[in-house]
Design an enzyme around this catalytic site. Structure first.
Site, PDB file in Angstrom:
ATOM      1  N   SER A 146     112.343  12.126 -43.532  1.00  0.00           N
ATOM      2  CA  SER A 146     111.254  12.166 -42.564  1.00  0.00           C
ATOM      3  C   SER A 146     111.200  13.333 -41.387  1.00  0.00           C
ATOM      4  CB  SER A 146     110.993  10.762 -42.017  1.00  0.00           C
ATOM      5  OG  SER A 146     110.877   9.810 -42.967  1.00  0.00           O
ATOM      6  N   TRP A 170     115.906  14.103 -54.168  1.00  0.00           N
ATOM      7  CA  TRP A 170     114.688  13.166 -54.481  1.00  0.00           C
ATOM      8  C   TRP A 170     113.375  14.333 -54.779  1.00  0.00           C
ATOM      9  CZ3 TRP A 170     115.169   8.766 -56.387  1.00  0.00           C
ATOM     10  CH2 TRP A 170     116.219   7.973 -55.951  1.00  0.00           C
ATOM     11  N   GLU A 371     105.721  11.259 -49.457  1.00  0.00           N
ATOM     12  CA  GLU A 371     104.870  12.061 -48.851  1.00  0.00           C
ATOM     13  C   GLU A 371     104.632  11.545 -47.527  1.00  0.00           C
ATOM     14  OE1 GLU A 371     104.712  14.727 -50.476  1.00  0.00           O
ATOM     15  OE2 GLU A 371     104.686  14.329 -52.417  1.00  0.00           O
ATOM     16  N   THR A 373     106.866   8.253 -45.008  1.00  0.00           N
ATOM     17  CA  THR A 373     106.876   6.823 -44.887  1.00  0.00           C
ATOM     18  C   THR A 373     105.864   5.897 -44.257  1.00  0.00           C
ATOM     19  OG1 THR A 373     108.342   6.878 -42.960  1.00  0.00           O
ATOM     20  CG2 THR A 373     109.512   7.101 -45.314  1.00  0.00           C
TER      21      THR A 373
END
Length: 392
Positions: A146, A170, A371, A373
């Site tokens: 993030s 990821w 995209e 949290t």
């Protein structure tokens, strides 16, 4: 009072699709027909096996779904509404399909289209539009999810070349991509690079054991002193603003996509309780069932209205990042709640792959994170309404 029951659409209670223009409706019908016939019958098997075959790209590319919102270089340049309904129809089958198209078109291709040189656009975009060449977007790191500003992947000059070192994780499509858009820190700047995945020192390892987005490819990418020419640098990309603009394109697709997942769960529950009898009556005849169906119908409708409003703002050139955050947060939250209610209405059958609801529910657990949290989007909205940042 006139009987309008015959005109009532129980899957679109406010006839929201009436707001779509001809282009978006044609896109909806084309994608829905293809997804239902070609992808729907196979998705449970792909999900169970934890794979999405690369050859899926051929059919999606033939429909013009890769970079469909971009102009030129083999891209059709369709409207935001057309792109949105395409995402909705794909995610009604599975979130992995929408993610596949989103990563290719809204992250990798968008970055090249917006920030690349003319030579880079000509070299990559036409083949990516057909699905012949696949791309990925290397941003997230093990220690910087993030907080992309804390990325550790580095880019250093070595003569006329750049040398990239670091780890990304990821990364959707990472293990099947032909080219990676890699974001790296060069001194105090964040720069973007186009890295062919067959470059020496570039390795991608597929992440296994996932319980969500199983019909997709996720990978950890390692760059071990990967050397690229200066022509690999995206000349227009400078800093996190460029990165976030790509993410906002993908988030817009999620705003629409999760409406498809929620609609599929609502439709599955409605069909199930209408046909299953308990205590001598259809489950749909009980007040508690109808309350749940009504709640789901309202949630799906509100999510659809949010998607349409953001589309109007986008097409007018007025859509802001905080508005996208609001849409992504609200619609993902609504969709997963619809999926959970639907799963309960199907009882034990709801946990099987014979029905789509548990698969959608598991996928949406990841969609609420990717995209941005839920927490990050919440704080973005909080910052906007108070003027006070709370990230640090």
């Amino acid at each position: 009072m006139a009987n309008t029951g015959a005109m009532f659409n129980k899957h679109d209670l406010l006839d929201l699709d009436d707001e779509l223009g001809d282009e978006a409706r044609n896109t909806r019908d084309t994608v829905r027909t293809y997804a239902t016939a070609e992808l729907g019958p196979r998705i449970a098997d792909w999900y169970e096996r934890g794979t999405l075959p690369r050859e899926v790209a051929e059919g999606l590319g033939a429909l013009g779904l890769f970079g469909m919102q971009l102009n030129g270089y083999g891209c059709p340049g369709l409207s935001a509404a057309a792109y949105g309904v395409a995402c909705r129809e794909l995610e009604a089958v599975d979130s992995g399909l929408r993610s596949f198209v989103s990563v290719q078109g809204c992250l990798a291709m968008f970055a090249i289209h917006r920030y690349g040189s003319e030579e880079q656009r000509q070299a990559w975009l036409p083949a990516m539009a057909t699905g012949e060449v696949l791309g990925c977007f290397g941003l997230t790191e093990p220690e910087a999810g993030s907080d992309p500003g804390s990325m550790r992947t580095s880019a250093r000059r070595d003569g006329v070349d750049w040398v990239l070192s670091g780890t990304k994780t990821w990364i959707n499509n990472g293990a099947i991509a032909d080219v990676a858009v890699i974001w790296a820190r060069a001194e105090e700047r964040i720069l973007g690079f186009l890295v062919p995945t067959d470059s020496p020192g570039f390795t991608a390892r597929e992440i296994t054991g996932k319980l969500s987005l199983r019909a997709s490819n996720s990978a950890t990418v390692v760059l071990d002193d990967v050397r690229v020419r200066s022509s690999a640098l995206l000349p227009g990309a400078r800093g996190l603003k460029s990165v976030l603009s790509c993410l906002n394109e993908a988030r817009f697709g999620i705003v629409w996509g999760v409406v498809g997942a929620a609609s599929a769960c609502y439709a599955s529950a409605l069909d199930y309780v209408g046909g299953r009898e308990q205590f001598g009556r259809p489950l749909a005849s009980y007040q508690l069932s109808q309350r749940k169906l009504a709640d789901m119908a309202v949630a799906v409708t509100h999510a659809g209205m949010t998607a349409l409003r953001l589309t109007s703002l986008k097409q007018a050139g007025r859509l802001t990042p905080v508005q996208i955050s609001l849409g992504k947060l609200a619609n993902a939250r609504s969709a997963i709640e619809v999926a959970r209610i639907a799963r309960g209405m199907l009882g034990a059958n709801g946990i099987t792959l014979d029905y789509p609801v548990m698969r959608h529910m598991a996928n949406l657990e990841a969609v609420t994170t990717v995209e941005g949290t839920e927490e990050v989007h919440t704080l973005s909205i909080g910052h906007a309404v108070t003027g006070l940042p709370a990230f640090r």
